[in-house]
Design a protein around this motif. Sequence first.
Motif, PDB file in Angstrom:
ATOM      1  N   ASN A  16      82.858 -13.603 -62.372  1.00  0.00           N
ATOM      2  CA  ASN A  16      81.440 -13.893 -62.510  1.00  0.00           C
ATOM      3  C   ASN A  16      81.016 -13.090 -63.686  1.00  0.00           C
ATOM      4  O   ASN A  16      81.253 -11.832 -64.048  1.00  0.00           O
ATOM      5  CB  ASN A  16      80.858 -13.007 -61.253  1.00  0.00           C
ATOM      6  CG  ASN A  16      79.340 -13.174 -61.184  1.00  0.00           C
ATOM      7  OD1 ASN A  16      78.619 -13.723 -62.161  1.00  0.00           O
ATOM      8  ND2 ASN A  16      78.933 -12.322 -60.204  1.00  0.00           N
ATOM      9  N   CYS A  63      79.458  -8.303 -45.280  1.00  0.00           N
ATOM     10  CA  CYS A  63      80.957  -8.439 -44.874  1.00  0.00           C
ATOM     11  C   CYS A  63      81.697  -8.790 -45.765  1.00  0.00           C
ATOM     12  O   CYS A  63      81.545  -9.805 -46.431  1.00  0.00           O
ATOM     13  CB  CYS A  63      81.156  -9.032 -43.650  1.00  0.00           C
ATOM     14  SG  CYS A  63      82.434  -8.988 -42.743  1.00  0.00           S
ATOM     15  N   TYR A  93      81.385  -8.775 -63.437  1.00  0.00           N
ATOM     16  CA  TYR A  93      80.375  -8.273 -62.584  1.00  0.00           C
ATOM     17  C   TYR A  93      80.045  -6.963 -62.709  1.00  0.00           C
ATOM     18  O   TYR A  93      80.886  -5.964 -63.143  1.00  0.00           O
ATOM     19  CB  TYR A  93      81.001  -8.643 -61.312  1.00  0.00           C
ATOM     20  CG  TYR A  93      80.276  -8.221 -59.933  1.00  0.00           C
ATOM     21  CD1 TYR A  93      79.197  -8.774 -59.748  1.00  0.00           C
ATOM     22  CD2 TYR A  93      80.958  -7.209 -58.931  1.00  0.00           C
ATOM     23  CE1 TYR A  93      78.336  -8.638 -58.770  1.00  0.00           C
ATOM     24  CE2 TYR A  93      80.216  -6.876 -57.743  1.00  0.00           C
ATOM     25  CZ  TYR A  93      79.011  -7.541 -57.886  1.00  0.00           C
ATOM     26  OH  TYR A  93      78.409  -7.117 -56.646  1.00  0.00           O
ATOM     27  N   SER A 137      80.211 -13.354 -48.382  1.00  0.00           N
ATOM     28  CA  SER A 137      78.817 -13.994 -49.145  1.00  0.00           C
ATOM     29  C   SER A 137      78.708 -15.038 -49.699  1.00  0.00           C
ATOM     30  O   SER A 137      77.612 -15.677 -50.043  1.00  0.00           O
ATOM     31  CB  SER A 137      78.527 -12.937 -49.974  1.00  0.00           C
ATOM     32  OG  SER A 137      78.353 -11.560 -49.357  1.00  0.00           O
ATOM     33  N   LYS A 138      79.882 -15.600 -50.031  1.00  0.00           N
ATOM     34  CA  LYS A 138      79.690 -16.972 -50.983  1.00  0.00           C
ATOM     35  C   LYS A 138      80.182 -18.458 -50.216  1.00  0.00           C
ATOM     36  O   LYS A 138      79.013 -18.815 -49.738  1.00  0.00           O
ATOM     37  CB  LYS A 138      80.602 -16.777 -52.248  1.00  0.00           C
ATOM     38  CG  LYS A 138      80.513 -15.258 -52.872  1.00  0.00           C
ATOM     39  CD  LYS A 138      79.121 -15.224 -53.530  1.00  0.00           C
ATOM     40  CE  LYS A 138      78.907 -13.793 -53.914  1.00  0.00           C
ATOM     41  NZ  LYS A 138      77.474 -13.616 -54.580  1.00  0.00           N
ATOM     42  N   ALA A 166      85.923 -13.036 -55.106  1.00  0.00           N
ATOM     43  CA  ALA A 166      84.793 -13.310 -54.411  1.00  0.00           C
ATOM     44  C   ALA A 166      84.603 -14.590 -54.192  1.00  0.00           C
ATOM     45  O   ALA A 166      84.086 -15.199 -53.020  1.00  0.00           O
ATOM     46  CB  ALA A 166      83.609 -12.341 -55.027  1.00  0.00           C
ATOM     47  N   TYR A 167      84.928 -15.462 -55.288  1.00  0.00           N
ATOM     48  CA  TYR A 167      84.564 -16.740 -55.285  1.00  0.00           C
ATOM     49  C   TYR A 167      86.054 -17.634 -55.167  1.00  0.00           C
ATOM     50  O   TYR A 167      86.144 -18.910 -55.568  1.00  0.00           O
ATOM     51  CB  TYR A 167      83.948 -17.234 -56.625  1.00  0.00           C
ATOM     52  CG  TYR A 167      82.855 -16.319 -56.899  1.00  0.00           C
ATOM     53  CD1 TYR A 167      81.593 -16.824 -56.445  1.00  0.00           C
ATOM     54  CD2 TYR A 167      82.605 -15.166 -57.299  1.00  0.00           C
ATOM     55  CE1 TYR A 167      80.336 -16.232 -56.481  1.00  0.00           C
ATOM     56  CE2 TYR A 167      81.559 -14.530 -57.769  1.00  0.00           C
ATOM     57  CZ  TYR A 167      80.260 -15.078 -57.267  1.00  0.00           C
ATOM     58  OH  TYR A 167      79.153 -14.325 -57.112  1.00  0.00           O
ATOM     59  N   CYS A 202      88.062  -9.632 -62.347  1.00  0.00           N
ATOM     60  CA  CYS A 202      87.582 -10.733 -61.573  1.00  0.00           C
ATOM     61  C   CYS A 202      87.829 -12.043 -61.947  1.00  0.00           C
ATOM     62  O   CYS A 202      87.676 -12.672 -62.959  1.00  0.00           O
ATOM     63  CB  CYS A 202      85.831 -10.524 -61.745  1.00  0.00           C
ATOM     64  SG  CYS A 202      84.858 -11.459 -60.856  1.00  0.00           S
ATOM     65  N   THR A 252      84.986 -11.713 -49.821  1.00  0.00           N
ATOM     66  CA  THR A 252      83.536 -11.526 -49.481  1.00  0.00           C
ATOM     67  C   THR A 252      83.369 -12.777 -48.499  1.00  0.00           C
ATOM     68  O   THR A 252      83.965 -13.751 -48.676  1.00  0.00           O
ATOM     69  CB  THR A 252      82.490 -11.501 -50.220  1.00  0.00           C
ATOM     70  OG1 THR A 252      81.306 -11.526 -49.723  1.00  0.00           O
ATOM     71  CG2 THR A 252      82.551 -12.537 -51.251  1.00  0.00           C
ATOM     72  N   ILE A 297      84.864  -2.209 -53.388  1.00  0.00           N
ATOM     73  CA  ILE A 297      84.873  -1.629 -54.923  1.00  0.00           C
ATOM     74  C   ILE A 297      84.642  -0.250 -54.931  1.00  0.00           C
ATOM     75  O   ILE A 297      85.504   0.503 -55.698  1.00  0.00           O
ATOM     76  CB  ILE A 297      83.684  -2.409 -55.829  1.00  0.00           C
ATOM     77  CG1 ILE A 297      83.892  -3.969 -55.910  1.00  0.00           C
ATOM     78  CG2 ILE A 297      83.761  -1.610 -57.090  1.00  0.00           C
ATOM     79  CD1 ILE A 297      82.620  -4.588 -56.509  1.00  0.00           C
ATOM     80  N   GLY A 331      80.312  -5.587 -46.997  1.00  0.00           N
ATOM     81  CA  GLY A 331      80.349  -6.524 -48.569  1.00  0.00           C
ATOM     82  C   GLY A 331      81.779  -6.106 -49.262  1.00  0.00           C
ATOM     83  O   GLY A 331      82.110  -4.948 -49.212  1.00  0.00           O
ATOM     84  N   ALA A 332      82.050  -6.950 -50.166  1.00  0.00           N
ATOM     85  CA  ALA A 332      82.931  -6.567 -51.016  1.00  0.00           C
ATOM     86  C   ALA A 332      82.340  -5.241 -52.136  1.00  0.00           C
ATOM     87  O   ALA A 332      83.428  -4.784 -52.584  1.00  0.00           O
ATOM     88  CB  ALA A 332      83.232  -7.756 -51.999  1.00  0.00           C
ATOM     89  N   ASP A 333      81.292  -5.227 -52.204  1.00  0.00           N
ATOM     90  CA  ASP A 333      80.760  -4.197 -52.987  1.00  0.00           C
ATOM     91  C   ASP A 333      81.239  -2.750 -52.409  1.00  0.00           C
ATOM     92  O   ASP A 333      81.387  -1.763 -53.021  1.00  0.00           O
ATOM     93  CB  ASP A 333      79.272  -3.993 -52.928  1.00  0.00           C
ATOM     94  CG  ASP A 333      78.383  -5.144 -54.200  1.00  0.00           C
ATOM     95  OD1 ASP A 333      79.516  -5.518 -55.032  1.00  0.00           O
ATOM     96  OD2 ASP A 333      77.534  -5.349 -54.002  1.00  0.00           O
TER      97      ASP A 333
HETATM   98  N1  PMP Z   1      82.213  -9.402 -56.579  1.00  0.00           N
HETATM   99  C1  PMP Z   1      81.839 -10.182 -57.305  1.00  0.00           C
HETATM  100  C2  PMP Z   1      82.319 -10.876 -58.517  1.00  0.00           C
HETATM  101  C3  PMP Z   1      80.397 -10.753 -56.902  1.00  0.00           C
HETATM  102  O1  PMP Z   1      80.005 -11.673 -57.529  1.00  0.00           O
HETATM  103  C4  PMP Z   1      79.997 -10.225 -55.870  1.00  0.00           C
HETATM  104  C5  PMP Z   1      78.502 -10.624 -55.021  1.00  0.00           C
HETATM  105  N2  PMP Z   1      77.539 -10.844 -56.291  1.00  0.00           N
HETATM  106  C6  PMP Z   1      80.671  -9.071 -55.107  1.00  0.00           C
HETATM  107  C7  PMP Z   1      81.914  -8.797 -55.410  1.00  0.00           C
HETATM  108  C8  PMP Z   1      79.975  -8.575 -53.943  1.00  0.00           C
HETATM  109  O2  PMP Z   1      80.054  -9.219 -53.026  1.00  0.00           O
HETATM  110  P1  PMP Z   1      79.570  -8.605 -51.410  1.00  0.00           P
HETATM  111  O3  PMP Z   1      78.230  -9.620 -51.196  1.00  0.00           O
HETATM  112  O4  PMP Z   1      80.533  -9.081 -50.426  1.00  0.00           O
HETATM  113  O5  PMP Z   1      79.179  -7.312 -51.588  1.00  0.00           O
END
Ligand code: PMP
Length: 378
Positions: free
Chosen positions: A160, A226, A113, A216-217, A189-190, A156, A214, A91, A86-88
């Motif tokens: 978000n 991822c 975020y 995820s979106k 992410a978006y 960001c 990411t 970070i 994930g992007a998390d």
């Molecule tokens: N950055 C932002 C701005 C997000 O909103 C999110 C997910 N909520 C993430 C990163 C993390 O994304 P991921 O699911 O890939 O960990």
Amino acid sequence: MSDKSNLSVQALARKNVRELTPYQSARRLGGNGDVWLNANEYPLAPQFELTAQTFNRYPECQPKLVVERYAAYAGLDASQVIVSRGADEGIELLIRAFCEPGKDAILYCPPTYGMYSVSAETIGVEGRTVEANEDWSLNLPAIEAALDGVKLVYICSPNNPTGNLINPDDLRAVLEFTRGKAVVAIDEAYIEFCPQASVVGWLQEYPHLAVLRTLSKAFALAGLRCGFTLANSELIELLMKVIAPYPLATPVADIAAQALSDQGLAVMRERVAEISDTRAWLIEQLNQCDCVEQVFTSETNYVLARYTASSQVFKTLWDQGIILRDQNKQPGLSGCLRITVGTRAECQRVIDALRPLPGAGQTTVTTNNEFAPSKEPM
Ligand code: PMP
């Protein structure tokens, strides 16, 4: 176990971990809904079949096909991409690679975020904040003045939970005054919902730029975990030093590669078009609800709005199984709730639930840059 032994484990923990408030993810907050609009997920599950079967072996640290396909999609060389859980995780890798615990700081601009601060706190790095201006633009002079000891700036865009893009001239200004001082991580992410706004094309100019991405979106794969960090190879090599030996499970890499195939990308773009249509409809409908004071424009798959009585609105919808995300506690966002754009039917459920709720006057559409916070009592 006795109380005493429990206490001693508490006492053994690092002080900043004892004091840490963990990230309040949508899943941790719970709820008994059937309309989940609180985590900016895609509402329908894409279908995949596993092709990999070699589960007796460890996976590749950086699955080659995934990295190559993502690099091609982003218009980069494979040496400019690192894939993570994930992007998390991206970070966190940045903080681990660039910030000395107890000494260096990260800087970010609320409302934004929540994981930048949680990751910094977990690692024992100061999280310094410079609040955004009232129109959610960056407060450039305040950021420049706060850079002492800062090694990493997170921005960001689109942001978000506000949904707005950060002005590209302002992003450039930050990249200029941080040269030689700090890494600037732009969280995209978006970005699939507004691909023309990506700063990935700026990597040649800025060795201290990193871009977070990411699946995820828009790729509808939040459950896969991822994400990607994009930067010049020198920066990527530093992140490679601190990443776990096997960050992606074999099935994750398998499905990610499929999602990044030509066909996967085409389906992703169809999804973006459909969500953007539904978002336009949702915004139009929200503007006709008495309980909605202000609807903010969005470049993303969610819509932030300010309500005349947001706690009551949140609870009324919660009781009907519609779970939104409360943003009241973020600076400048009192009375605001965020709605993920779900299916058209889910958005209809939201509108049907909001319509009967009372308001305190006329609603207006506001573009973010004309935004003036409401002074109405809640
Ligand atoms: N950055 C932002 C701005 C997000 O909103 C999110 C997910 N909520 C993430 C990163 C993390 O994304 P991921 O699911 O890939 O960990």
